[in-house]
Design an enzyme around this catalytic site. Structure first.
Site, PDB file in Angstrom:
ATOM      1  N   ASN A  10      14.269 -28.747  17.688  1.00 53.47           N
ATOM      2  CA  ASN A  10      14.942 -27.508  18.086  1.00 53.47           C
ATOM      3  C   ASN A  10      15.290 -27.653  19.560  1.00 53.47           C
ATOM      4  O   ASN A  10      14.409 -27.577  20.413  1.00 53.47           O
ATOM      5  CB  ASN A  10      13.989 -26.326  17.839  1.00 53.47           C
ATOM      6  CG  ASN A  10      14.538 -25.016  18.371  1.00 53.47           C
ATOM      7  OD1 ASN A  10      15.695 -24.934  18.773  1.00 53.47           O
ATOM      8  ND2 ASN A  10      13.699 -23.991  18.387  1.00 53.47           N
ATOM      9  N   TRP A  11      16.563 -27.848  19.835  1.00 50.94           N
ATOM     10  CA  TRP A  11      16.977 -28.066  21.229  1.00 50.94           C
ATOM     11  C   TRP A  11      17.035 -26.773  22.027  1.00 50.94           C
ATOM     12  O   TRP A  11      17.259 -26.782  23.219  1.00 50.94           O
ATOM     13  CB  TRP A  11      18.350 -28.774  21.257  1.00 50.94           C
ATOM     14  CG  TRP A  11      18.247 -30.263  21.034  1.00 50.94           C
ATOM     15  CD1 TRP A  11      17.126 -30.981  20.731  1.00 50.94           C
ATOM     16  CD2 TRP A  11      19.313 -31.222  21.144  1.00 50.94           C
ATOM     17  NE1 TRP A  11      17.427 -32.324  20.632  1.00 50.94           N
ATOM     18  CE2 TRP A  11      18.760 -32.493  20.875  1.00 50.94           C
ATOM     19  CE3 TRP A  11      20.675 -31.119  21.417  1.00 50.94           C
ATOM     20  CZ2 TRP A  11      19.534 -33.666  20.889  1.00 50.94           C
ATOM     21  CZ3 TRP A  11      21.443 -32.286  21.433  1.00 50.94           C
ATOM     22  CH2 TRP A  11      20.881 -33.549  21.169  1.00 50.94           C
ATOM     23  N   LYS A  12      16.877 -25.633  21.374  1.00 48.31           N
ATOM     24  CA  LYS A  12      16.948 -24.335  22.062  1.00 48.31           C
ATOM     25  C   LYS A  12      18.227 -24.287  22.903  1.00 48.31           C
ATOM     26  O   LYS A  12      19.243 -24.826  22.486  1.00 48.31           O
ATOM     27  CB  LYS A  12      15.661 -24.090  22.876  1.00 48.31           C
ATOM     28  CG  LYS A  12      14.408 -24.295  22.001  1.00 48.31           C
ATOM     29  CD  LYS A  12      13.140 -23.833  22.648  1.00 48.31           C
ATOM     30  CE  LYS A  12      11.972 -24.056  21.702  1.00 48.31           C
ATOM     31  NZ  LYS A  12      10.711 -23.554  22.225  1.00 48.31           N
ATOM     32  N   HIS A  93      12.565 -17.360  14.894  1.00 46.10           N
ATOM     33  CA  HIS A  93      11.806 -18.029  15.955  1.00 46.10           C
ATOM     34  C   HIS A  93      11.180 -16.962  16.866  1.00 46.10           C
ATOM     35  O   HIS A  93      11.799 -15.929  17.118  1.00 46.10           O
ATOM     36  CB  HIS A  93      12.725 -18.958  16.755  1.00 46.10           C
ATOM     37  CG  HIS A  93      11.961 -19.890  17.638  1.00 46.10           C
ATOM     38  ND1 HIS A  93      11.392 -19.479  18.820  1.00 46.10           N
ATOM     39  CD2 HIS A  93      11.637 -21.199  17.493  1.00 46.10           C
ATOM     40  CE1 HIS A  93      10.752 -20.504  19.374  1.00 46.10           C
ATOM     41  NE2 HIS A  93      10.895 -21.561  18.581  1.00 46.10           N
ATOM     42  N   GLU A  95      10.929 -16.787  19.925  1.00 51.42           N
ATOM     43  CA  GLU A  95      11.742 -16.459  21.098  1.00 51.42           C
ATOM     44  C   GLU A  95      12.803 -15.418  20.737  1.00 51.42           C
ATOM     45  O   GLU A  95      13.252 -14.666  21.603  1.00 51.42           O
ATOM     46  CB  GLU A  95      12.366 -17.740  21.673  1.00 51.42           C
ATOM     47  CG  GLU A  95      11.303 -18.571  22.393  1.00 51.42           C
ATOM     48  CD  GLU A  95      11.584 -20.068  22.435  1.00 51.42           C
ATOM     49  OE1 GLU A  95      12.724 -20.489  22.179  1.00 51.42           O
ATOM     50  OE2 GLU A  95      10.625 -20.817  22.726  1.00 51.42           O
ATOM     51  N   GLU A 164       4.341 -21.500  14.139  1.00 52.37           N
ATOM     52  CA  GLU A 164       4.370 -21.801  15.567  1.00 52.37           C
ATOM     53  C   GLU A 164       3.586 -20.734  16.325  1.00 52.37           C
ATOM     54  O   GLU A 164       4.119 -19.647  16.609  1.00 52.37           O
ATOM     55  CB  GLU A 164       5.806 -21.801  16.093  1.00 52.37           C
ATOM     56  CG  GLU A 164       6.725 -22.794  15.403  1.00 52.37           C
ATOM     57  CD  GLU A 164       7.931 -23.133  16.274  1.00 52.37           C
ATOM     58  OE1 GLU A 164       8.056 -24.304  16.644  1.00 52.37           O
ATOM     59  OE2 GLU A 164       8.712 -22.241  16.607  1.00 52.37           O
ATOM     60  N   GLY A 170       5.615 -24.644  24.266  1.00 49.25           N
ATOM     61  CA  GLY A 170       5.974 -25.025  25.632  1.00 49.25           C
ATOM     62  C   GLY A 170       4.828 -24.993  26.616  1.00 49.25           C
ATOM     63  O   GLY A 170       5.038 -25.031  27.830  1.00 49.25           O
ATOM     64  N   SER A 209       4.164 -27.417  21.122  1.00 55.13           N
ATOM     65  CA  SER A 209       3.646 -28.541  21.933  1.00 55.13           C
ATOM     66  C   SER A 209       3.336 -29.801  21.121  1.00 55.13           C
ATOM     67  O   SER A 209       2.374 -30.511  21.427  1.00 55.13           O
ATOM     68  CB  SER A 209       2.415 -28.108  22.743  1.00 55.13           C
ATOM     69  OG  SER A 209       2.769 -27.088  23.658  1.00 55.13           O
ATOM     70  N   GLY A 230      10.103 -28.759  19.997  1.00 55.91           N
ATOM     71  CA  GLY A 230      11.000 -28.280  21.036  1.00 55.91           C
ATOM     72  C   GLY A 230      11.231 -29.350  22.088  1.00 55.91           C
ATOM     73  O   GLY A 230      12.007 -30.285  21.894  1.00 55.91           O
ATOM     74  N   GLY A 231      10.527 -29.245  23.203  1.00 57.64           N
ATOM     75  CA  GLY A 231      10.752 -30.121  24.364  1.00 57.64           C
ATOM     76  C   GLY A 231      10.826 -31.602  24.036  1.00 57.64           C
ATOM     77  O   GLY A 231      11.712 -32.314  24.529  1.00 57.64           O
TER      78      GLY A 231
HETATM   79  P1  13P Z   1       7.698 -26.994  22.169  1.00 55.77           P
HETATM   80  O1  13P Z   1       7.621 -28.205  21.276  1.00 55.77           O
HETATM   81  O2  13P Z   1       8.542 -27.243  23.402  1.00 55.77           O
HETATM   82  O3  13P Z   1       6.355 -26.407  22.452  1.00 55.77           O
HETATM   83  O4  13P Z   1       8.523 -25.871  21.357  1.00 55.77           O
HETATM   84  C1  13P Z   1       8.151 -25.577  20.047  1.00 55.77           C
HETATM   85  C2  13P Z   1       9.174 -24.714  19.447  1.00 55.77           C
HETATM   86  O5  13P Z   1       9.306 -23.547  19.784  1.00 55.77           O
HETATM   87  C3  13P Z   1      10.060 -25.304  18.436  1.00 55.77           C
HETATM   88  O6  13P Z   1      10.786 -24.334  17.758  1.00 55.77           O
END
Ligand code: 13P
Length: 252
Positions: A10-12, A93, A95, A164, A170, A209, A230-231
């Site tokens: 997920n590149w957000k 998600h 977020e 999640e 993050g 993470s 994510g990251g």
């Molecule tokens: P991170 O891997 O950066 O913690 O993000 C997880 C995430 O929200 C994937 O949707």
């Protein structure tokens, strides 16, 4: 749906055209792992180009609106994602739940719209730190599952869940493998209540993470069918290290 481990990046809100080079590297490397299903969810602006640049990985959106069209400035409908070349979409998600007030009911409507448009769907759930600390994590998450998953015909065939924990996103903090396993078992049980036998085929991804260093351990937890990353999905090297950890050959 496939029962291969499913590793989704997920590149957000990260990525302009220059990032397509990274996607091509991920795609080339993914071709070596035919026992892992790999996918990327770039920003909507890159879906079409990214889909044209890759051959071995899935491409998806990060959200969609439940309505098919209309006066919703800035929003994207599920059929538009499909038209742009997406084959799946992430909905619910944390977020978006936290930042845009998305409720379980809204997430469910989005998921049903996505299926209707011919996409597969990843429904995200997860507790906050306060909810975990007060001992309510399982109750919160199973309630989210019950309220957010699509109820349309054959929905279970094209559905994945991503667990999640909000406090793990993050932050570099992850739950223990035992905690991941027990939450994924609770989610599986909830899915069985909703979909009966069909629940067995639904992959439950862990997200929060996930890195090369912890991927193998987390993916080994009970009822974990993949990862939502994510990251670490922004660079081919770190993302492919997670794909490598998910490869069944590796787990043996
Ligand atoms: P991170 O891997 O950066 O913690 O993000 C997880 C995430 O929200 C994937 O949707």
């Amino acid at each position: 749906m496939s029962n291969l481990p499913y590793i989704v990046g997920n590149w957000k809100m990260n990525g302009v055209r220059a990032m397509l080079a990274e996607a091509r590297s991920i795609d080339r490397a993914a071709s070596r792992y035919n026992k892992v299903q790999v996918a990327l969810a770039p920003p909507a602006t890159l879906i079409h180009r990214l889909q044209e640049a890759v051959e071995n990985i899935g491409v998806g959106g990060q959200d969609c609106r439940a309505e098919e069209s209309g006066a919703f400035t800035g929003d994207i409908a599920a059929p538009m994602l499909k038209d742009a070349g997406a084959d799946f979409v992430i909905v619910g998600h944390s977020e978006r739940r936290a930042g845009y007030g998305e409720t379980d009911e809204m997430v469910r409507a989005k998921a049903e719209a996505a299926l209707e448009a011919g996409l597969t769907v990843i429904v995200c759930v997860g507790e906050t730190e306060a909810e975990r600390d007060s001992g309510n994590a399982e109750a919160v998450v199973t309630r989210q599952v019950a309220g957010s998953v699509p109820q349309t015909k054959n929905a279970a065939d094209r559905l994945s869940i991503a667990y999640e924990p909000v406090w793990a996103i993050g932050t570099g903090r992850v739950p223990s493998v035992a905690d991941v396993g027990s939450m994924h078992c609770a989610i599986r049980k909830q899915l069985q209540d909703i979909y009966a036998k069909k629940a067995a085929a639904i992959r439950i991804l862990y997200g929060g993470s996930v890195k090369a260093e912890n991927a193998q351990e987390l993916l080994g937890a009970e009822n974990v069918g993949g990862a939502l990353v994510g990251g670490a999905s922004l660079l081919a090297d770190s993302f492919i290290a997670i794909v490598d950890a998910a490869s069944p050959a590796k787990a043996e």
